[in-house]
Write a protein that holds these residues in place. Structure first.
Motif, PDB file in Angstrom:
ATOM      1  N   GLU A   1      37.330  77.048  89.539  1.00 12.54           N
ATOM      2  CA  GLU A   1      37.954  75.767  89.858  1.00 12.54           C
ATOM      3  C   GLU A   1      38.992  75.422  88.786  1.00 12.54           C
ATOM      4  OE1 GLU A   1      35.948  71.615  91.385  1.00 12.54           O
ATOM      5  OE2 GLU A   1      35.182  72.445  89.524  1.00 12.54           O
ATOM      6  N   ASN A   2      40.140  74.906  89.208  1.00 14.35           N
ATOM      7  CA  ASN A   2      41.143  74.374  88.283  1.00 14.35           C
ATOM      8  C   ASN A   2      41.136  72.867  88.434  1.00 14.35           C
ATOM      9  OD1 ASN A   2      42.749  76.113  86.658  1.00 14.35           O
ATOM     10  ND2 ASN A   2      43.599  77.015  88.514  1.00 14.35           N
ATOM     11  N   LEU A   3      40.761  72.153  87.390  1.00 13.38           N
ATOM     12  CA  LEU A   3      40.718  70.689  87.493  1.00 13.38           C
ATOM     13  C   LEU A   3      41.907  70.090  86.758  1.00 13.38           C
ATOM     14  CD1 LEU A   3      37.043  69.440  86.974  1.00 13.38           C
ATOM     15  CD2 LEU A   3      38.420  69.410  89.056  1.00 13.38           C
ATOM     16  N   THR A   4      42.671  69.241  87.452  1.00  9.17           N
ATOM     17  CA  THR A   4      43.764  68.537  86.783  1.00  9.17           C
ATOM     18  C   THR A   4      43.306  67.125  86.438  1.00  9.17           C
ATOM     19  OG1 THR A   4      45.344  69.829  88.014  1.00  9.17           O
ATOM     20  CG2 THR A   4      46.194  67.895  86.893  1.00  9.17           C
ATOM     21  N   LEU A   5      43.527  66.803  85.181  1.00  7.98           N
ATOM     22  CA  LEU A   5      43.052  65.540  84.628  1.00  7.98           C
ATOM     23  C   LEU A   5      44.285  64.664  84.356  1.00  7.98           C
ATOM     24  CD1 LEU A   5      40.336  66.221  82.117  1.00  7.98           C
ATOM     25  CD2 LEU A   5      42.023  64.579  81.472  1.00  7.98           C
ATOM     26  N   PHE A   6      44.300  63.464  84.924  1.00  5.88           N
ATOM     27  CA  PHE A   6      45.448  62.559  84.759  1.00  5.88           C
ATOM     28  C   PHE A   6      45.058  61.416  83.826  1.00  5.88           C
ATOM     29  CE2 PHE A   6      45.813  64.493  88.970  1.00  5.88           C
ATOM     30  CZ  PHE A   6      47.087  65.003  88.905  1.00  5.88           C
ATOM     31  N   VAL A   7      45.863  61.196  82.821  1.00  8.68           N
ATOM     32  CA  VAL A   7      45.582  60.093  81.890  1.00  8.68           C
ATOM     33  C   VAL A   7      46.497  58.920  82.224  1.00  8.68           C
ATOM     34  CG1 VAL A   7      45.597  59.348  79.475  1.00  8.68           C
ATOM     35  CG2 VAL A   7      44.824  61.650  80.069  1.00  8.68           C
ATOM     36  N   GLY A   8      45.885  57.758  82.378  1.00  8.31           N
ATOM     37  CA  GLY A   8      46.646  56.551  82.678  1.00  8.31           C
ATOM     38  C   GLY A   8      46.617  55.584  81.509  1.00  8.31           C
ATOM     39  N   HIS A   9      47.673  54.749  81.447  1.00  8.90           N
ATOM     40  CA  HIS A   9      47.636  53.625  80.525  1.00  8.90           C
ATOM     41  C   HIS A   9      47.994  52.368  81.318  1.00  8.90           C
ATOM     42  CE1 HIS A   9      48.699  50.790  77.351  1.00  8.90           C
ATOM     43  NE2 HIS A   9      47.716  51.376  76.727  1.00  8.90           N
ATOM     44  N   ASP A  10      47.068  51.405  81.371  1.00 10.56           N
ATOM     45  CA  ASP A  10      47.168  50.248  82.268  1.00 10.56           C
ATOM     46  C   ASP A  10      47.483  50.754  83.679  1.00 10.56           C
ATOM     47  OD1 ASP A  10      46.352  48.533  80.304  1.00 10.56           O
ATOM     48  OD2 ASP A  10      48.362  48.146  79.573  1.00 10.56           O
ATOM     49  N   PHE A  11      48.657  50.428  84.253  1.00 11.27           N
ATOM     50  CA  PHE A  11      48.879  50.862  85.636  1.00 11.27           C
ATOM     51  C   PHE A  11      49.826  52.061  85.743  1.00 11.27           C
ATOM     52  CE2 PHE A  11      51.381  47.170  84.486  1.00 11.27           C
ATOM     53  CZ  PHE A  11      52.674  47.573  84.759  1.00 11.27           C
ATOM     54  N   ASP A  12      50.154  52.694  84.608  1.00  7.37           N
ATOM     55  CA  ASP A  12      51.038  53.862  84.624  1.00  7.37           C
ATOM     56  C   ASP A  12      50.249  55.142  84.377  1.00  7.37           C
ATOM     57  OD1 ASP A  12      53.500  52.616  85.017  1.00  7.37           O
ATOM     58  OD2 ASP A  12      53.666  52.121  82.879  1.00  7.37           O
ATOM     59  N   GLN A  13      50.677  56.230  85.025  1.00  2.00           N
ATOM     60  CA  GLN A  13      50.140  57.540  84.662  1.00  2.00           C
ATOM     61  C   GLN A  13      51.072  58.137  83.623  1.00  2.00           C
ATOM     62  OE1 GLN A  13      49.509  60.676  87.752  1.00  2.00           O
ATOM     63  NE2 GLN A  13      50.263  61.942  86.067  1.00  2.00           N
ATOM     64  N   ILE A  14      50.527  58.546  82.455  1.00  2.00           N
ATOM     65  CA  ILE A  14      51.451  58.986  81.407  1.00  2.00           C
ATOM     66  C   ILE A  14      51.203  60.396  80.891  1.00  2.00           C
ATOM     67  CG2 ILE A  14      51.941  56.604  80.650  1.00  2.00           C
ATOM     68  CD1 ILE A  14      50.377  57.365  78.083  1.00  2.00           C
ATOM     69  N   GLY A  15      50.181  61.085  81.372  1.00  2.00           N
ATOM     70  CA  GLY A  15      49.986  62.453  80.889  1.00  2.00           C
ATOM     71  C   GLY A  15      48.931  63.168  81.705  1.00  2.00           C
ATOM     72  N   LYS A  16      48.883  64.505  81.539  1.00  2.66           N
ATOM     73  CA  LYS A  16      47.842  65.257  82.243  1.00  2.66           C
ATOM     74  C   LYS A  16      47.496  66.540  81.501  1.00  2.66           C
ATOM     75  CE  LYS A  16      51.085  67.334  85.510  1.00  2.66           C
ATOM     76  NZ  LYS A  16      51.418  67.520  86.926  1.00  2.66           N
ATOM     77  N   GLY A  17      46.426  67.184  81.939  1.00  3.44           N
ATOM     78  CA  GLY A  17      45.992  68.453  81.371  1.00  3.44           C
ATOM     79  C   GLY A  17      45.141  69.168  82.400  1.00  3.44           C
ATOM     80  N   THR A  18      44.834  70.457  82.131  1.00  3.46           N
ATOM     81  CA  THR A  18      44.086  71.248  83.108  1.00  3.46           C
ATOM     82  C   THR A  18      42.849  71.862  82.453  1.00  3.46           C
ATOM     83  OG1 THR A  18      46.211  71.806  84.071  1.00  3.46           O
ATOM     84  CG2 THR A  18      44.352  73.067  84.860  1.00  3.46           C
ATOM     85  N   LEU A  19      41.773  71.952  83.237  1.00  6.28           N
ATOM     86  CA  LEU A  19      40.534  72.590  82.784  1.00  6.28           C
ATOM     87  C   LEU A  19      40.177  73.707  83.749  1.00  6.28           C
ATOM     88  CD1 LEU A  19      38.313  69.397  82.270  1.00  6.28           C
ATOM     89  CD2 LEU A  19      39.731  70.533  80.549  1.00  6.28           C
ATOM     90  N   ARG A  20      39.657  74.829  83.219  1.00  9.45           N
ATOM     91  CA  ARG A  20      39.141  75.880  84.086  1.00  9.45           C
ATOM     92  C   ARG A  20      38.125  76.717  83.314  1.00  9.45           C
ATOM     93  NH1 ARG A  20      44.995  77.902  83.875  1.00  9.45           N
ATOM     94  NH2 ARG A  20      45.056  78.956  81.870  1.00  9.45           N
ATOM     95  N   VAL A  21      37.249  77.396  84.075  1.00  8.57           N
ATOM     96  CA  VAL A  21      36.283  78.291  83.443  1.00  8.57           C
ATOM     97  C   VAL A  21      36.949  79.656  83.331  1.00  8.57           C
ATOM     98  CG1 VAL A  21      33.972  79.299  83.564  1.00  8.57           C
ATOM     99  CG2 VAL A  21      34.380  77.007  84.480  1.00  8.57           C
TER     100      VAL A  21
END
Ligand SMILES: [Zn+2]
Length: 474
Positions: A342-362
């Motif tokens: 599985e490739n999981l994309t993680l989205f980081v938000g600040h208040d009501f904006d999305q400002i960054g992301k990263g990916t996790l996998r085994v």
């Protein structure tokens, strides 16, 4: 039962003793979409009056919640601030007044909102906090300029009645006079068109205006009626377009209110709000803690439950995390499952904006050979490695096909020729330059493996220190 257990579940995020002022931070409703922080800042000896301040009970009022966030920078010599910089964070993430209806109309009684209403749990915690306070202030942004058009709420300091008790169970206080004085002093620093007015709603009385009749179920009236404490609604105009200026106006009136109430400051915050900047994500999983730099992909050696335990950035409050394909609006502290393949994309938000992301996998992670206090060990990609006081760590100089150099931020090798390669030099806590850390306390330092301009490895060094917790907090 689960709900009951969660209701007052609290984690202590941090506590610090800073030049005579005690700072204490808790998170309520942790591991839910509705988690919110409560900050306590107290003078070391004279802890009264205790002023409770809500920011963001309405999710579309940034002037209010950003001002409450800025107040967390204050240091006191007399009194205590209890600050809620993101009361209704779910609605803030959606940038709406109240996603489940108006939270500030749910204080009248327990039956006002239905049992399944998520606001109910928050309101119940808010009422309990009022029990600790000598004074209550609810921050808002609202349309209009009350002094020029009296039907509008903007640029007004609202009270529900003229008299209350202060401190708790003590002397009656004329809050009309006290609020009026604060407004007069604040207005000296404002252009005529933006001046504030004191507005006594006389909420106890029968109201012709339906909007005022509704105030009988507001937070400020609940505090005034049930706890008989001075209670204020501070409304800065939504017609002021800049959030920065709204924060400035909030802080200006608050400063004068604090003065009138006898709260004294060693330092009072400026109104500058920095645009949010994401520096890193901390994950916790079966094999320990991991660091994910913004925009990176993290290979983890084992599947299983993981959770995002911390966001590092230039702002203390307002962070949230979402995962593509996983339920929930804010997954901070909430375990999720990472499966093989599985490739999981993680989205980081600040208040009501999305400002960054990263990916996790085994996948098999690359690792870096190090020597920690004389013991050789391998640290896998992303690992958070702790360094205790007095310990040293050095990175192996052996040739690698993956990187040409290892750069630990905040560490300057003694060798001036090859200053960006930190391999082979013993690192200890006292050699770290704190201003390069991810956090304001200066404890977390990223390290990067580089091949040319490309980042091919990353991990995080955590500097452990003596426990700074104060012995007690009252
Ligand atoms: Zn409001």
């Amino acid at each position: 039962m689960f709900r009951l257990l969660c209701r007052f579940l609290v984690i202590t995020a941090s506590s610090l003793l800073l030049s005579g002022s005690v700072y204490w931070e808790n998170v309520y409703l942790t591991s839910t979409d509705f988690r919110f922080p409560v900050v306590r800042i107290a003078a070391e000896t004279e802890k009264h009056p205790v002023v409770l301040i809500f920011g963001g009970i309405h999710g579309d009022e940034p002037g209010a919640y950003l001002a409450a966030e800025k107040l967390a920078e204050a240091r006191l010599t007399k009194g205590t601030l209890i600050l809620l910089p993101r009361v209704n964070f779910y609605s803030i993430m959606k940038n709406v007044r109240g996603f489940f209806g108006d939270m500030n109309r749910k204080f009248e009684d327990e039956n006002f909102s239905s049992l399944s209403d998520p606001d109910r749990r928050i309101v119940s915690i808010l009422k309990n906090l009022m029990g600790e306070a000598d004074v209550f202030i609810n921050l808002h942004d609202a349309w209009g300029f009350h002094a020029r058009s009296p039907g509008t709420f903007g640029q007004s300091l609202i009270i529900d009645g003229a008299k209350a008790l202060f401190p708790k169970n003590g002397q009656p206080i004329d809050i009309e006079a006290l609020g009026g004085e604060a407004v007069r002093r604040a207005n000296k620093e404002l252009p005529r068109a933006q001046r504030f007015a004191l507005w006594n709603h006389r909420t106890d009385e029968k109201q012709e205006d339906l909007r005022l009749e509704e105030m009988k179920s507001s937070a400020s009236y609940f505090a005034y009626k049930s706890f008989q404490i001075p209670s204020f609604g501070l409304e800065v105009s939504k017609n002021i377009s800049s959030d920065q200026t709204k924060v400035k106006h909030h802080l200006l009136v608050l400063r004068e209110l604090f003065r009138a109430l006898g709260v004294q400051f060693e330092s009072f915050p400026d109104s500058k709000v920095l645009p949010p900047e994401l520096r890193g994500i901390e994950l916790s999983g079966p094999k320990g803690r991991f660091f994910l730099p913004p925009g990176s992909a993290l290979n983890l050696s084992s599947p299983g439950p993981y959770s995002v335990t911390r966001i590092w950035g230039n702002r203390r409050f307002g962070w949230s995390v979402k995962l593509a394909g996983k339920d929930g609006e804010n997954l901070l502290d909430k375990p999720f499952l990472l499966r093989e393949g599985e490739n999981l994309t993680l989205f980081v938000g600040h208040d009501f904006d999305q400002i960054g992301k990263g990916t996790l996998r085994v996948a098999p992670p690359p690792s870096l050979s190090v020597t920690l206090d004389g013991r050789p060990m391998e640290i896998p990609l992303g690992m958070v490695l702790s360094l205790r006081p007095g310990e040293t760590i050095s990175f192996d100089t052996e040739e690698s096909t993956l990187w040409e150099k290892i750069d630990l931020k905040g560490f300057q090798p003694p060798d001036r020729i090859n200053r960006s390669d930190d391999r082979g030099h013993p690192v200890s806590a006292d050699k770290m330059q704190r201003r390069f850390a991810l956090d304001t306390e200066g404890r977390y330092f990223p390290l990067y493996g580089k091949k040319g301009q490309k980042t091919t490895f990353f991990a995080l060094l955590e500097i452990l220190e003596e426990d700074l917790s104060p012995a007690s907090f009252r």
